[in-house]
Design an enzyme around this catalytic site. Structure first.
Site, PDB file in Angstrom:
ATOM      1  CD  GLU A 162     -80.097 -42.885  72.742  1.00 34.34           C
ATOM      2  OE1 GLU A 162     -80.799 -43.415  71.872  1.00 34.34           O
ATOM      3  OE2 GLU A 162     -79.034 -42.300  72.484  1.00 34.34           O
ATOM      4  CD  GLU A 319     -75.658 -44.697  73.434  1.00 35.33           C
ATOM      5  OE1 GLU A 319     -75.889 -44.379  72.257  1.00 35.33           O
ATOM      6  OE2 GLU A 319     -76.459 -45.339  74.120  1.00 35.33           O
TER       7      GLU A 319
END
Ligand code: GLA
Ligand code: GLA
Length: 681
Positions: A162, A319
């Site tokens: 991320e 995710e």
């Protein structure tokens, strides 16, 4: 490239044929004693897991001291997973610099606009532009790639994690230097920068590059173009870092696809993912549901936009959560059926893998209350049973793997530069929320049962009969030409208030708003009329507007007024207009109607484009439909948006997932998803 990855998956415990959909999680075995690993792989087989992301936060464990490496445990994990048919999306482990590094080199720590240092103790405490961080991180990447090149478990690389999650905007001296370099490349001369930034205003003229800074905390509003360029630069700095890791990986493992997990969500606007997409071998996204009353629509929108970013090709859901997260004020558990429905909604929009954060719920650390595939309660739990059931469903959906989205007649244009520019300070209103505006239109289309593709600027608009561009605030001359050509060649453009107002330098297009689109729309606005929170105006079509109004004058004879203001300062004047342009049209909506108001207006906007719902009238609004098409056939996904049962009559095709009634109608229980193969080609 995602097909390369999928074809490497072993197919899990049952050795199912490839390609198939990926299913798994972030796996953090370093948090657990060895004996738990054996149970992990046993349960992974039981659940049908075939891919996990490993090593994301393992730097301190892999390199406990500057010249000490400890790969033995990760070797064992990789071997163990491979023996059990689980492929590894191996992280480069650079997401959380170890304490020895930040102690020796505090100059890698990010700095806020107020000059505060972000200290170690959490994660992602590094400056995207730090040469020292980069040297250490790339050394780790090189060690990882050298060690695991050729390992049979390795199916993909996961760069960092991320990127920009906590360090998207760094105002340090490193950032200042890199910002100047970036500006030199963009503008070449200081004169060009002075012009672009409008530095004649407030005595901001620069006479030397060294005077230029990031927009640090200032006495009043920092220069808006400086702010906008800093947003562009910050996204580019992270992209450049992604490239740096990727180049090491490509050099050492040229056959292993490289990705990083994007965060296509309303709260993460710092990274221009539309611009990053070409840097990865396949697009991966993370998504978390944030309660808002419209979280279902937002999930669908995010998945749809991710597909747009991926150019309609399959992407990887890296995710999401099985149930509650830990980072909201109140963290709600998912209700029965939501785990599967959320997952399958992503698949409906092109995800070829469904993964979670994380495999086993942590016993310690900041995320110990975040749900996982194996909860604290263990495998004897409703949650793990739901996980296993989802694994079974994904096996059934194996034929979907590799299919692309079938273009919809409606496109919604989502533009990062307008997102950034429209929400800057010192504007007519601070209440405008760009993402919410786009979501309003999306929700309205869902309510009407009309399929739409969310696309990003630069996509081929000609694929869509109608393109809706809400708050397209920043319109360079080229984009104005593209939109004009689109309409003249038969496309139907719809845009809204505060669109076409500025150019790429955030300078006003003069002569009346919306300057860049004024001729195309056949209207002229002399002054904006934003509304205070809680105030509204009525339109003569019975809808209600909030947030914004415009004082519109129709300037072109062919411009029709679809609705007038009935109350407020512009009563009697146009509120919604449409001009016939070439063989298409260009419409303008000057106030915020919200999802409900837009659902009422949309049929009139869709009509000239000849667009209507493909769903039976009785289920429009209750069911979301998407279509994927690929080597395995054509697949119709039906997602029940309601908490009640919905019956969808009149469909033909093999029901891969879902139930049918006696008459062959598809019956969706509360929050259910059904998947039909409507054609094998
Ligand atoms: C003050 C300042 C002006 C201008 C206005 C704007 O009066 O002196 O330069 O910024 O505010 O309201
Ligand atoms: C992000 C991160 C994960 C985890 C989850 C929690 O997606 O990548 O490491 O922190 O959030 O929701």
């Amino acid at each position: 490239m995602i097909s390369t990855l999928l074809s490497r998956l072993q197919g899990g415990a049952d050795g199912a044929p490839v390609p198939r959909l990926g299913f798994g999680a972030d796996y953090n075995p370093e948090q657990w004693p060895r004996e738990v690993w054996e149970e992990d792989v046993r349960l992974m087989r039981e659940a049908g897991v075939n891919i996990v992301s490993v090593g994301i936060f393992s730097w301190a464990r892999l390199q406990p001291e500057p010249d000490v490496w400890d790969f033995a445990w990760l070797d064992d994990v990789m071997d163990l997973l491979h023996r059990h048919g689980v492929g590894v999306d191996l992280a480069t482990a650079t997401a959380s610099p170890p304490p020895w590094l930040t102690t020796a080199h505090p100059e890698i720590l990010p700095v806020t606009d107020r000059g505060e240092t972000l200290w170690p103790g959490a994660r992602q405490h590094w400056r995207p532009t730090s040469p020292v961080f980069r040297e250490h991180a790339l050394r780790l990447v090189r060690e990882m790639a050298t060690r695991y090149a050729g390992h049979p478990a390795l199916v993909a690389w996961h760069v960092n994690n991320e990127l920009g999650c906590h360090n998207a905007h760094d105002f340090s001296d490193d950032a200042a230097r890199a910002f100047r370099d970036w500006l030199r490349t963009r503008y070449t001369t200081l004169d060009a920068l002075n012009h672009a930034w409008g530095t004649a205003f407030w005595s901001q003229r620069y006479s030397d590059w060294e005077q230029v800074l990031p927009p640090r905390l200032a006495a009043s509003h920092p220069n808006p173009t400086q702010q906008l360029d800093f947003k562009r630069f910050s996204s580019d700095a992270l992209k450049d870092y992604l490239r740096a890791e990727r180049e090491v990986l490509r050099e050492l493992t040229p056959d292993v696809p490289v990705t990083t997990n994007f965060m296509v969500m309303p709260g993460t606007k710092g990274m221009n993912y539309a611009d990053w997409a070409d840097e990865v071998d396949f697009v991966a996204n993370d998504h978390y549901v944030v309660p808002s009353g419209r979280e279902r629509d937002e999930l669908s929108f995010s998945a749809n936009l991710t597909s747009g970013i991926a150019g309609g090709r399959p992407w990887f859901l890296m995710e999401h959560s099985t149930s509650a997260v830990n980072w909201q004020p109140v963290n709600l558990a998912k209700r029965p059926g939501e785990l599967a429905r959320d997952s399958l909604t992503h698949v409906a929009h092109g995800a070829d893998a469904v993964c979670f954060f994380q495999w086993r719920q942590s016993a310690a650390g900041a995320e110990k209350y975040h749900s996982a595939m194996v909860p604290h309660a263990g495998a004897d739990s409703d949650l793990f049973r739901a996980v296993t059931a989802l694994g079974d469903t994904l096996k059934v959906l194996a034929p979907v793997a590799g299919s692309e989205r079938e273009p919809a007649e409606v496109g919604i244009l989502f533009d990062w530069e307008s997102w950034w520019a429209s929400e800057q300070d010192s504007h007519p209103t601070s209440l405008l929320d760009y993402h919410r505006e786009a979501l309003d239109w999306y929700s309205a289309l869902l309510a009407l049962g009309v399929r739409a593709d969310v696309v990003t600027t630069g996509a081929d608009l000609g694929r869509h009969r109608i393109v809706i561009a809400p708050v397209l605030h920043l319109v360079p001359a080229e984009l104005a030409k593209d939109l004009t050509r689109y309409a003249e060649q038969g496309g139907h453009l719809v845009t809204t208030y505060f669109s076409g107002v500025v150019d790429e330098n955030d300078h006003i297009w003069l002569g009346g708003y919306p300057g860049a689109l004024r001729d195309l729309l056949g209207i002229r606005v002399e002054e904006f009329g934003p509304l205070p929170a809680g105030q509204s105006v009525e339109l003569d079509d019975t809808s209600t507007g909030t947030l914004w109004t415009d004082h519109i004058t129709v300037t072109a004879p062919g411009t029709e007024v679809l609705a007038h203001y009935a109350t407020g300062p512009h009563a009697g004047r146009p509120a919604v207009t449409r001009r016939a342009a070439g063989s298409g049209s260009a419409a303008y909506v000057s106030t915020r109607l919200g999802a409900e108001g837009l659902a009422a207006l949309l049929p009139r906007l869709l009509e000239p484009a000849g667009v209507s719902s493909e769903l039976p009238a009785a289920v429009r609004g209750s069911v979301e439909a998407t279509v994927r098409r690929g080597p395995g056939g054509r697949f119709l996904f039906l997602v029940n948006r309601t908490d009640g049962s919905v019956t969808v009559p009149g469909l033909t095709g093999d029901v891969l997932v879902g139930a049918t009634g006696d008459d062959g109608a598809v019956v969706l229980g509360p929050r259910d998803v059904a998947v039909l193969r409507t054609s094998t080609t």
